[in-house]
Design a protein around this motif. Structure first.
Motif, PDB file in Angstrom:
ATOM      1  N   ALA A 143       0.529  -1.553   0.202  1.00  0.00           N
ATOM      2  CA  ALA A 143       0.162   0.351   0.029  1.00  0.00           C
ATOM      3  C   ALA A 143       0.642   1.437   0.397  1.00  0.00           C
ATOM      4  N   GLN A 144       2.531   0.950  -0.124  1.00  0.00           N
ATOM      5  CA  GLN A 144       3.125   2.274  -0.145  1.00  0.00           C
ATOM      6  C   GLN A 144       3.269   2.560  -1.143  1.00  0.00           C
ATOM      7  N   THR A 145       3.281   1.988  -2.170  1.00  0.00           N
ATOM      8  CA  THR A 145       3.908   2.639  -3.681  1.00  0.00           C
ATOM      9  C   THR A 145       2.843   2.372  -5.137  1.00  0.00           C
ATOM     10  N   GLY A 146       3.239   3.235  -5.823  1.00  0.00           N
ATOM     11  CA  GLY A 146       1.880   2.909  -6.980  1.00  0.00           C
ATOM     12  C   GLY A 146       1.997   1.883  -7.501  1.00  0.00           C
ATOM     13  N   ILE A 147       2.883   1.530  -8.163  1.00  0.00           N
ATOM     14  CA  ILE A 147       2.401  -0.171  -8.366  1.00  0.00           C
ATOM     15  C   ILE A 147       1.847  -0.793  -7.856  1.00  0.00           C
ATOM     16  N   GLY A 148       2.139  -0.981  -6.017  1.00  0.00           N
ATOM     17  CA  GLY A 148       1.402  -1.591  -5.340  1.00  0.00           C
ATOM     18  C   GLY A 148      -0.400  -1.365  -4.565  1.00  0.00           C
ATOM     19  N   ASP A 156     -11.155  -6.097  -1.493  1.00  0.00           N
ATOM     20  CA  ASP A 156     -12.225  -5.632  -0.619  1.00  0.00           C
ATOM     21  C   ASP A 156     -12.021  -4.389   0.548  1.00  0.00           C
ATOM     22  N   ALA A 157     -12.377  -4.264   0.653  1.00  0.00           N
ATOM     23  CA  ALA A 157     -12.733  -2.964   1.057  1.00  0.00           C
ATOM     24  C   ALA A 157     -11.865  -3.354   2.911  1.00  0.00           C
ATOM     25  N   ALA A 158     -12.443  -4.453   3.588  1.00  0.00           N
ATOM     26  CA  ALA A 158     -11.305  -5.305   4.504  1.00  0.00           C
ATOM     27  C   ALA A 158     -10.195  -5.209   4.347  1.00  0.00           C
ATOM     28  N   GLY A 159     -10.133  -5.761   3.013  1.00  0.00           N
ATOM     29  CA  GLY A 159      -7.939  -5.983   3.092  1.00  0.00           C
ATOM     30  C   GLY A 159      -7.585  -4.977   2.875  1.00  0.00           C
ATOM     31  N   LEU A 160      -7.453  -3.604   1.902  1.00  0.00           N
ATOM     32  CA  LEU A 160      -7.137  -2.053   1.801  1.00  0.00           C
ATOM     33  C   LEU A 160      -7.426  -1.906   2.828  1.00  0.00           C
ATOM     34  N   ALA A 161      -8.130  -1.710   3.486  1.00  0.00           N
ATOM     35  CA  ALA A 161      -8.220  -1.093   5.263  1.00  0.00           C
ATOM     36  C   ALA A 161      -6.912  -2.170   5.850  1.00  0.00           C
ATOM     37  N   ARG A 162      -6.497  -3.445   6.325  1.00  0.00           N
ATOM     38  CA  ARG A 162      -6.252  -4.250   6.432  1.00  0.00           C
ATOM     39  C   ARG A 162      -4.860  -3.196   5.998  1.00  0.00           C
ATOM     40  N   LEU A 163      -4.363  -3.392   5.004  1.00  0.00           N
ATOM     41  CA  LEU A 163      -2.838  -3.057   4.435  1.00  0.00           C
ATOM     42  C   LEU A 163      -2.616  -2.097   4.716  1.00  0.00           C
ATOM     43  N   TYR A 164      -3.603  -0.383   4.164  1.00  0.00           N
ATOM     44  CA  TYR A 164      -3.310   0.586   5.309  1.00  0.00           C
ATOM     45  C   TYR A 164      -2.792   0.442   6.325  1.00  0.00           C
ATOM     46  N   HIS A 165      -3.657  -0.003   7.446  1.00  0.00           N
ATOM     47  CA  HIS A 165      -2.691   0.382   8.507  1.00  0.00           C
ATOM     48  C   HIS A 165      -1.741  -0.313   9.088  1.00  0.00           C
TER      49      HIS A 165
END
Length: 264
Positions: A143-148, A156-165
């Motif tokens: 979640a830290q790079t453009g390619i990533g 899904d939304a839950a997965g995105l939230a986990r990776l952002y945290h």
């Protein structure tokens, strides 16, 4: 006196039979069909169609289904799996990466996902003296790079939230929800615009690459100092990066006619 009509050679007859067989297989791509339906679709007699189908069933390229319907056979599945396993995505993508780099003058990167990280696989150097330090083999939080972020378009939304945290622990829920909404916007647009976390001033534009299964297998992106990638340049180059990713996807067998984007 009219010239005699030449009989087709054995080689040309064999080629014609081969092409008809391939036409038959391709006709079964989307739905099972009966011999009579195939004959009408291909413009062949039922006898010729039946003969072709019988030969293909014998070799496993076509299978006999319920109620006399024909469908694609197990041999095609085996061949497709073998071809998919042997694909070297770096080799497939390289020429298009170099073309994008030559056209934009910027460094172009290729990466894939490994768990919660993105792994950089290849780069095509641009013409600018200022180079982004990322090298093949480097791993970053996904979640830290453009390619990533491009690799996360189907998450899904839950997965995105986990990776952002994982990148920004302790972030308030409202900020996480805004980031997830922004990711959905990126997915609908077909590419992501990313400003790096920290003070290095790097801006990147990236888009996902899909294979024959429709899943995201890699991502391609360009990156440089934000001062060289102003908003007007991003507006122009974003669709170009997305088009390159789509071209590589087609090279990998992806059919983008039915492309869909996750719901917000």
């Amino acid at each position: 006196m009219s010239e005699p009509i030449e009989e087709p050679s054995a080689a040309s007859r064999g080629t014609q039979t081969l092409m008809r067989g391939l036409d038959l297989v391709e006709a079964l791509r989307d739905t099972p069909l009966r011999v009579a339906e195939l004959a009408r679709m291909l413009g062949l007699s039922r006898t010729t169609t039946h003969r072709l189908a019988a030969a293909l069933v014998e070799r496993g390229y076509v299978a006999q289904g319920e109620k006399g319907q024909l469908t694609l056979g197990p041999m095609l599945l085996q061949l497709g799996f073998t071809a998919h396993r042997r694909i070297d995505i770096v080799r497939v993508a390289r020429a298009r990466m170099e073309a994008l780099s030559a056209d934009s003058g910027l460094c172009v990167f290729l990466g894939r996902r490994e768990g919660d990280h993105s792994l950089h696989l290849d780069r095509a150097a641009g013409r600018q003296r200022l180079e982004v330090s990322t090298r093949p083999g480097d791993r970053r939080p996904v979640a830290q790079t453009g390619i990533g972020k491009a690799l996360l378009f189907d998450e899904d939304a839950a997965g995105l939230a986990r990776l952002y945290h994982a990148v920004r622990p302790g972030t308030e829920d409202a900020a996480v929800e805004a980031w997830v909404a922004d990711m959905r916007t990126n997915a609908r647009r077909g590419h992501v615009i990313h400003d790096s976390i920290g003070n290095d001033g790097i801006r990147s534009v990236a888009a996902p690459i899909r294979d024959v299964t429709g899943g995201i297998v890699a991502a391609i992106g360009i990156a440089t100092a934000a001062q060289y990638l102003t908003q007007d340049k991003v507006t122009a180059i974003g669709p170009q990066v997305a088009a390159t990713a789509q071209a590589i996807s087609r090279d990998l067998g992806y059919d983008d006619a039915g492309q869909s984007v996750p719901a917000a």
